[in-house]
Design a protein around this motif. Sequence first.
Motif, mmCIF file in Angstrom:
data_model
loop_
_atom_site.group_PDB
_atom_site.id
_atom_site.type_symbol
_atom_site.label_atom_id
_atom_site.label_comp_id
_atom_site.label_asym_id
_atom_site.label_seq_id
_atom_site.Cartn_x
_atom_site.Cartn_y
_atom_site.Cartn_z
ATOM 1 N N VAL A 99 0.845 -1.198 0.000
ATOM 2 C CA VAL A 99 0.000 0.000 0.000
ATOM 3 C C VAL A 99 0.881 1.249 0.000
ATOM 4 N N GLY A 100 0.599 2.145 -0.942
ATOM 5 C CA GLY A 100 1.285 3.434 -0.962
ATOM 6 C C GLY A 100 2.765 3.377 -1.259
ATOM 7 N N PRO A 101 3.183 2.706 -2.340
ATOM 8 C CA PRO A 101 4.606 2.688 -2.710
ATOM 9 C C PRO A 101 5.025 4.035 -3.298
ATOM 10 N N GLU A 102 5.314 4.983 -2.446
ATOM 11 C CA GLU A 102 5.530 6.386 -2.832
ATOM 12 C C GLU A 102 6.674 6.577 -3.822
ATOM 13 N N SER A 103 7.824 5.976 -3.514
ATOM 14 C CA SER A 103 9.028 6.187 -4.326
ATOM 15 C C SER A 103 9.672 4.836 -4.618
ATOM 16 N N ILE A 104 10.308 4.717 -5.785
ATOM 17 C CA ILE A 104 10.830 3.423 -6.233
ATOM 18 C C ILE A 104 12.265 3.581 -6.738
ATOM 19 N N VAL A 105 13.136 2.641 -6.366
ATOM 20 C CA VAL A 105 14.490 2.579 -6.926
ATOM 21 C C VAL A 105 14.794 1.132 -7.301
ATOM 22 N N ASN A 106 15.870 0.959 -8.025
ATOM 23 C CA ASN A 106 16.287 -0.409 -8.366
ATOM 24 C C ASN A 106 17.790 -0.566 -8.188
ATOM 25 N N ILE A 107 18.190 -1.755 -7.775
ATOM 26 C CA ILE A 107 19.595 -2.177 -7.792
ATOM 27 C C ILE A 107 19.606 -3.403 -8.694
ATOM 28 N N GLY A 108 20.111 -3.231 -9.906
ATOM 29 C CA GLY A 108 19.936 -4.273 -10.910
ATOM 30 C C GLY A 108 18.471 -4.379 -11.247
ATOM 31 N N ASP A 109 17.922 -5.564 -11.204
ATOM 32 C CA ASP A 109 16.498 -5.760 -11.467
ATOM 33 C C ASP A 109 15.682 -5.919 -10.192
ATOM 34 N N VAL A 110 16.303 -5.636 -9.060
ATOM 35 C CA VAL A 110 15.599 -5.717 -7.776
ATOM 36 C C VAL A 110 15.050 -4.336 -7.437
ATOM 37 N N HIS A 393 13.385 2.579 -15.755
ATOM 38 C CA HIS A 393 14.371 1.503 -15.670
ATOM 39 C C HIS A 393 14.166 0.539 -16.829
ATOM 40 N N ASN A 394 15.205 0.370 -17.639
ATOM 41 C CA ASN A 394 15.190 -0.600 -18.746
ATOM 42 C C ASN A 394 13.992 -0.453 -19.683
ATOM 43 N N GLY A 395 13.687 0.781 -20.068
ATOM 44 C CA GLY A 395 12.629 1.001 -21.034
ATOM 45 C C GLY A 395 11.224 1.007 -20.466
ATOM 46 N N TYR A 396 11.109 0.949 -19.142
ATOM 47 C CA TYR A 396 9.802 0.970 -18.488
ATOM 48 C C TYR A 396 9.736 2.127 -17.494
ATOM 49 N N LEU A 397 8.535 2.622 -17.285
ATOM 50 C CA LEU A 397 8.279 3.548 -16.191
ATOM 51 C C LEU A 397 7.587 2.780 -15.078
ATOM 52 N N TYR A 398 8.197 2.800 -13.891
ATOM 53 C CA TYR A 398 7.560 2.222 -12.709
ATOM 54 C C TYR A 398 6.900 3.384 -11.972
#
Length: 415
Positions: A99-110, A393-398
């Motif tokens: 619920v409420g994933p305000e901000s997103i980052v990635n380390i590799g594909d994680v 990330h990798n051609g996608y918007l999360y």
Amino acid sequence: MNEAEGLRQRRPFRPQVITEDGPAQEAKEGSAYSSKVFRVTFLTLAASLTVPLLGVTVLLDCPIDPQPISLKEPPLLTGVLEPNIKLRKAERLWENQLVGPESIVNIGDVLFTGTADGKIIKIEDGEIQTIARIGHGPCGTREDEPTCGRPLGIRVGPNNTLFVADAYYGLYEVNPGTGESKMLVSTKTLIEGQKLSFVNDLTVTRDGRKIYFTDSSSKWQRRDYLFLIMEGTDDGRLLEYDTVTKEVKVLMVGLRFPNGVQLSPAEDFVLVQETTMARIRRYYVSGLMKGGADMFVENMPGLPDNIRLSSSGGYWVAMSAVRPNPGFSLLDFLSEKPWIKRMIFKLLSQETVTKFVPKYSLVVELSETGSYRRSFHDPNGVTVAYVSEAHEHNGYLYLGSFRSPFICKLNLQHV
């Protein structure tokens, strides 16, 4: 009987003309009478309700002290801002699992994100795992939020550590492998005599030395963000934390709801979303302009939340409320009418008022100079609702959200 008596007893015959005007006139008069009775009754009833209501509203306390705000007429939604339904091509992921994933980052594909229940989670191979929690339970209600914690902005540091801005606790460094959390800046510490009440977003230099972050208000907490917008409070700040010296400096003051922040690719300036004013400010952190500030984008088509880099060298800006033009913008209508705001918040709760704000998600891509490149819309928030961030990330918007129970994924090749 004489002739005179006969004449007296005779009555002259007067012909009568029979028409339908008589009944119609009576009906018309009756209708007019009924209409007058209705109007009198309605006005009497309205007065009997309005007078006590006005009396009550005068006596009731208002939780905010709204100030008049001057906004320009919203930009026309034409050209690259033309409304579309491109965001509806996004796919919802992990629905009702967070619920409420305000901000997103990635380390590799994680992927990593912070959620409304105070957790910092990792998503790997489709599996969700909680790696840290800055606050403590119980969670789930407005009253619980200050102790539960609310991780908002999240970034990856040079050593693949996570830097997290928690609205109630401050800045933290989190080891994504062990979940160990280290406090960097506490909201209990006064910064230049002013408390941190609403730590919001952050951006980190590539070497990890400097962290620039926003404190949206020293008066209002995150759970009262609508009060902050409607009051027009100008006590927000942009700050700098030095991870080596441990010093905190105030760079900008007098901001109205400073929200998302982003370093430029060259790291010579920081962009600050000023949500209430629907604009983006720029603060120079190096070069000849160091210490100066100017306007990067003014009079945006919505209320900007987070801002992140795009692969083209520009910026993605997420907006969960728009200022339609043509159309009716509630924010613009109320901006210079503080007395109406007082009436509203004397009678209605924040949650109730929120229901009157139309759901409309908008993501725009800005060029390196702040011009609009393209825009993705979801009128009525059919697929993407309450969007807070667009992370590429990798051609996608999360697509993150401050209250939706899912993350959306948009293939940029399809739009």
